[in-house]
Design a protein around this motif. Structure first.
Motif, PDB file in Angstrom:
ATOM      1  N   GLU A 111     -18.704   3.501  -2.979  1.00 44.11           N
ATOM      2  CA  GLU A 111     -17.541   2.832  -3.568  1.00 44.11           C
ATOM      3  C   GLU A 111     -17.932   2.128  -4.856  1.00 44.11           C
ATOM      4  O   GLU A 111     -19.071   1.697  -5.014  1.00 44.11           O
ATOM      5  N   VAL A 118      -8.022   5.884   8.789  1.00 42.91           N
ATOM      6  CA  VAL A 118      -7.986   4.485   8.362  1.00 42.91           C
ATOM      7  C   VAL A 118      -6.568   3.971   8.568  1.00 42.91           C
ATOM      8  O   VAL A 118      -5.598   4.642   8.204  1.00 42.91           O
ATOM      9  N   LEU A 165     -12.124   8.850   3.808  1.00 46.12           N
ATOM     10  CA  LEU A 165     -12.922   9.486   2.758  1.00 46.12           C
ATOM     11  C   LEU A 165     -14.374   9.071   2.895  1.00 46.12           C
ATOM     12  O   LEU A 165     -14.682   8.023   3.471  1.00 46.12           O
ATOM     13  N   VAL A 200      -7.163  -3.895   7.280  1.00 48.20           N
ATOM     14  CA  VAL A 200      -7.619  -2.503   7.251  1.00 48.20           C
ATOM     15  C   VAL A 200      -8.622  -2.250   8.377  1.00 48.20           C
ATOM     16  O   VAL A 200      -9.554  -3.019   8.564  1.00 48.20           O
ATOM     17  N   GLU A 205      -4.234   6.803   6.979  1.00 49.55           N
ATOM     18  CA  GLU A 205      -4.734   7.771   5.999  1.00 49.55           C
ATOM     19  C   GLU A 205      -6.054   8.393   6.402  1.00 49.55           C
ATOM     20  O   GLU A 205      -6.782   7.882   7.263  1.00 49.55           O
ATOM     21  N   GLU A 206      -6.318   9.479   5.734  1.00 49.06           N
ATOM     22  CA  GLU A 206      -7.556  10.236   5.904  1.00 49.06           C
ATOM     23  C   GLU A 206      -8.747   9.344   5.542  1.00 49.06           C
ATOM     24  O   GLU A 206      -8.675   8.561   4.596  1.00 49.06           O
ATOM     25  N   LYS A 245       0.836  -1.208   0.000  1.00 50.72           N
ATOM     26  CA  LYS A 245       0.000   0.000   0.000  1.00 50.72           C
ATOM     27  C   LYS A 245       0.867   1.253   0.000  1.00 50.72           C
ATOM     28  O   LYS A 245       0.527   2.258  -0.623  1.00 50.72           O
ATOM     29  N   GLU A 256      -7.761   1.737  -3.341  1.00 55.33           N
ATOM     30  CA  GLU A 256      -6.738   0.692  -3.449  1.00 55.33           C
ATOM     31  C   GLU A 256      -6.687   0.188  -4.870  1.00 55.33           C
ATOM     32  O   GLU A 256      -7.642   0.345  -5.635  1.00 55.33           O
ATOM     33  N   LYS A 299      -3.902   0.882   7.858  1.00 51.70           N
ATOM     34  CA  LYS A 299      -3.717  -0.222   6.914  1.00 51.70           C
ATOM     35  C   LYS A 299      -2.333  -0.845   7.058  1.00 51.70           C
ATOM     36  O   LYS A 299      -1.329  -0.152   6.892  1.00 51.70           O
ATOM     37  N   GLY A 340      -7.821  -8.610   2.665  1.00 48.32           N
ATOM     38  CA  GLY A 340      -8.944  -7.797   3.114  1.00 48.32           C
ATOM     39  C   GLY A 340      -9.032  -7.635   4.621  1.00 48.32           C
ATOM     40  O   GLY A 340      -9.923  -6.979   5.130  1.00 48.32           O
ATOM     41  N   LYS A 388     -18.650  -6.567   0.924  1.00 46.03           N
ATOM     42  CA  LYS A 388     -17.520  -7.137   1.678  1.00 46.03           C
ATOM     43  C   LYS A 388     -17.925  -7.774   3.000  1.00 46.03           C
ATOM     44  O   LYS A 388     -17.317  -8.751   3.436  1.00 46.03           O
TER      45      LYS A 388
HETATM   46  P1  ATP Z   1      -9.506  -5.789  -0.155  1.00 41.39           P
HETATM   47  O1  ATP Z   1      -8.320  -6.180  -0.961  1.00 41.39           O
HETATM   48  O2  ATP Z   1     -10.170  -6.914   0.557  1.00 41.39           O
HETATM   49  O3  ATP Z   1     -10.494  -4.937  -0.907  1.00 41.39           O
HETATM   50  P2  ATP Z   1      -7.657  -4.296   1.409  1.00 41.39           P
HETATM   51  O4  ATP Z   1      -7.188  -4.995   2.621  1.00 41.39           O
HETATM   52  O5  ATP Z   1      -6.719  -4.253   0.279  1.00 41.39           O
HETATM   53  O6  ATP Z   1      -9.046  -4.837   1.006  1.00 41.39           O
HETATM   54  P3  ATP Z   1      -8.647  -1.563   1.172  1.00 41.39           P
HETATM   55  O7  ATP Z   1      -9.427  -1.897  -0.032  1.00 41.39           O
HETATM   56  O8  ATP Z   1      -7.603  -0.534   1.068  1.00 41.39           O
HETATM   57  O9  ATP Z   1      -8.031  -2.832   1.881  1.00 41.39           O
HETATM   58  O10 ATP Z   1      -9.711  -1.163   2.272  1.00 41.39           O
HETATM   59  C1  ATP Z   1     -10.782  -2.015   2.600  1.00 41.39           C
HETATM   60  C2  ATP Z   1     -12.050  -1.199   2.766  1.00 41.39           C
HETATM   61  O11 ATP Z   1     -11.863  -0.219   3.776  1.00 41.39           O
HETATM   62  C3  ATP Z   1     -12.428  -0.396   1.512  1.00 41.39           C
HETATM   63  O12 ATP Z   1     -13.213  -1.146   0.630  1.00 41.39           O
HETATM   64  C4  ATP Z   1     -13.185   0.774   2.114  1.00 41.39           C
HETATM   65  O13 ATP Z   1     -14.534   0.407   2.382  1.00 41.39           O
HETATM   66  C5  ATP Z   1     -12.499   0.993   3.413  1.00 41.39           C
HETATM   67  N1  ATP Z   1     -11.490   2.066   3.264  1.00 41.39           N
HETATM   68  C6  ATP Z   1     -10.213   1.920   2.907  1.00 41.39           C
HETATM   69  N2  ATP Z   1      -9.579   3.103   2.838  1.00 41.39           N
HETATM   70  C7  ATP Z   1     -10.490   4.044   3.164  1.00 41.39           C
HETATM   71  C8  ATP Z   1     -10.461   5.475   3.291  1.00 41.39           C
HETATM   72  N3  ATP Z   1      -9.345   6.166   3.100  1.00 41.39           N
HETATM   73  N4  ATP Z   1     -11.596   6.099   3.639  1.00 41.39           N
HETATM   74  C9  ATP Z   1     -12.725   5.416   3.887  1.00 41.39           C
HETATM   75  N5  ATP Z   1     -12.821   4.072   3.791  1.00 41.39           N
HETATM   76  C10 ATP Z   1     -11.721   3.387   3.433  1.00 41.39           C
END
Ligand code: ATP
Length: 419
Positions: free
Chosen positions: A187, A141, A183, A153, A180-181, A103, A278, A143, A150, A209
């Motif tokens: 989606e 958030v 948002l 986070v 991170e901030e 990330k 992402e 991460k 998944g 999800k």
């Molecule tokens: P995956 O691969 O399972 O989608 P991941 O572990 O790679 O998930 P992200 O997709 O970055 O993680 O984040 C998972 C979820 O968290 C996103 O689908 C979103 O709903 C929420 N999320 C992530 N970043 C933010 C953000 N900056 N603001 C608000 N919600 C966020």
């Protein structure tokens, strides 16, 4: 042409189902595969983590295209190793796969080329992470940096929640993370093919999800999806392509690590326009299932053109002007420890009216199909619109007899209510 498909999930069953319809195909091989994939492909006795064994197989079986479904082998460099012997691969090399594998890498790339995304800090220690909280007000958030299926986070609603998540993350010592901030906005997932320089939009989807109805309970790999994502209007899609995806593809090309495959952009449609949440470096699962149901072209032809750098020679990928929706049936216990061995019946009945039951975590015990993983089936149907696709998908789900399984009843409901 002989094709080797790498993977064993519902996504790969959908790819196998569509590849098998191609007039270009001689033999489709799959590894590791599953009983659903075996309906369309010869299962290869191959350890895909052993790249030398994969290369031997590719040579021996005169494979003309390798299609890599999941992110793991891409992050491990399987695509580079196969490409090194001159065989086309659909899937990015190790360096470009860092878009999903790290990330921090993606956030730094966004910052460098001005791609809209949440404001962020990269941190490596608990104190460093706690120190950034002052910058974000109450919500943020957290991460973990690497692949976490998944589960890495935490979207924190309060400062106390953020602090707890950071303490958790650093309970076992230092790790790389991004803070991170947070948002706000709906989606959507946008899929874009890239041959390294040319790009082509390959549909949109929305996933679900959380494990429970009404988006409750823990996160999963995905409990259902529909396509197209209605919130992603043509104008927003154009902006996401121009402001987010194209600059990413161009930056990787300029760095000498071209992106070859499908880039899955997880977007948040904020009041200021689309922002990147992402990247994933492969099709989503179960988004792939709904995309394959609607894709109207020859999948082998398109994936080969991507792998050979000829995407610009093809017309834009065509999709049916309708909707598709998939409902994941999971084994009880998922996303914790799923119950294995539960009997599954009724697939033929479910498919009678045109639905397709893609298999993920299944196995055969003699003649009996049984559950053998968390997500077990992705029951997928088309319809004139999302409501019609939803009705058809749930009619098919209801024809399946899987007593130890469960599924969400509300896939697509929000889109239908809002539509
Ligand atoms: P995956 O691969 O399972 O989608 P991941 O572990 O790679 O998930 P992200 O997709 O970055 O993680 O984040 C998972 C979820 O968290 C996103 O689908 C979103 O709903 C929420 N999320 C992530 N970043 C933010 C953000 N900056 N603001 C608000 N919600 C966020």
């Amino acid at each position: 042409m002989n094709i080797l498909l790498v993977g064993s999930g519902g996504r790969e069953h959908a790819l196998a189902w569509k590849l098998a319809q191609s007039p270009l195909l001689d033999t489709l091989f799959a590894a590791p595969g599953n009983p659903g994939i075996a309906q369309h492909a010869t299962i290869a006795d191959l350890d895909v983590a052993d790249h030398r064994a994969v290369i031997d197989f590719v040579r021996r079986q005169q494979i003309g295209l390798v299609v890599v479904g999941p992110e793991g082998p891409l992050v491990d460099g399987l695509a580079d190793n196969v490409r090194a012997i001159g065989v086309p691969v659909f899937g990015p090399g190790r360096e470009a796969a860092r878009l999903e594998g790290s990330k921090g890498f993606t956030k730094d790339l966004c910052a460098r080329v001005g791609i809209p995304t949440a404001r962020y800090f990269r941190v490596t220690s608990r104190d460093g992470a706690l120190a950034c909280l002052d910058d974000f007000g109450d919500t943020c958030v957290i991460k973990a940096d690497g692949l976490a299926a998944g589960k890495g986070v935490v979207v924190a609603d309060t400062r106390a929640e953020a602090e707890a998540a950071i303490r958790d993350l650093y309970a076992n010592g230092p790790v790389e993370a991004v803070i991170e901030e947070r948002l706000e906005g709906p989606e959507a997932s946008l899929f874009v093919l890239s041959d390294g320089s040319a790009t082509a939009v390959f549909g949109s989807a929305q996933d679900h999800k959380r494990v429970g109805d009404g988006d409750t309970g823990p996160n999963t790999g995905g409990m259902g999806a529909y396509s197209p994502a209605l919130v992603l209007t043509p104008e927003l899609e154009e902006r996401a392509l121009g402001e987010i995806v194209r600059p990413t593809i161009d930056a990787l090309a300029a760095a000498g690590t071209p992106y070859v495959g499908v880039l899955y952009a997880g977007l948040m449609l904020t009041a200021d326009g689309p922002k990147l949440i992402e990247y994933n470096v492969r099709f989503g699962d179960p988004e792939c299932q709904v995309l394959m149901m609607r894709f109207a072209g020859d999948l082998a032809e398109v994936l080969l053109a991507v792998a050979e750098g000829r995407l610009a020679d093809l017309p834009a990928p065509a999709f049916a002007d309708d909707a598709a929706l998939t409902v994941v049936m999971a084994a009880s216990g998922y996303p914790g420890t799923p119950e294995k061995g539960g009997a599954i019946a009724g697939i033929a009945a479910a498919e009678r009216d045109g639905a397709v039951v893609f298999q993920a975590g299944t196995a055969r015990r003699g003649e009996q199909l049984v559950a053998d993983g968390g997500r077990v089936l992705a029951v997928t149907a088309r319809g004139a619109d999302i409501a019609a696709a939803q009705r058809a998908a749930y009619a098919a789900v209801d024809a399946i007899d899987f007593p130890s399984g469960f599924f969400r009843r509300d896939i697509g409901a929000k889109a239908i209510d809002e539509g």
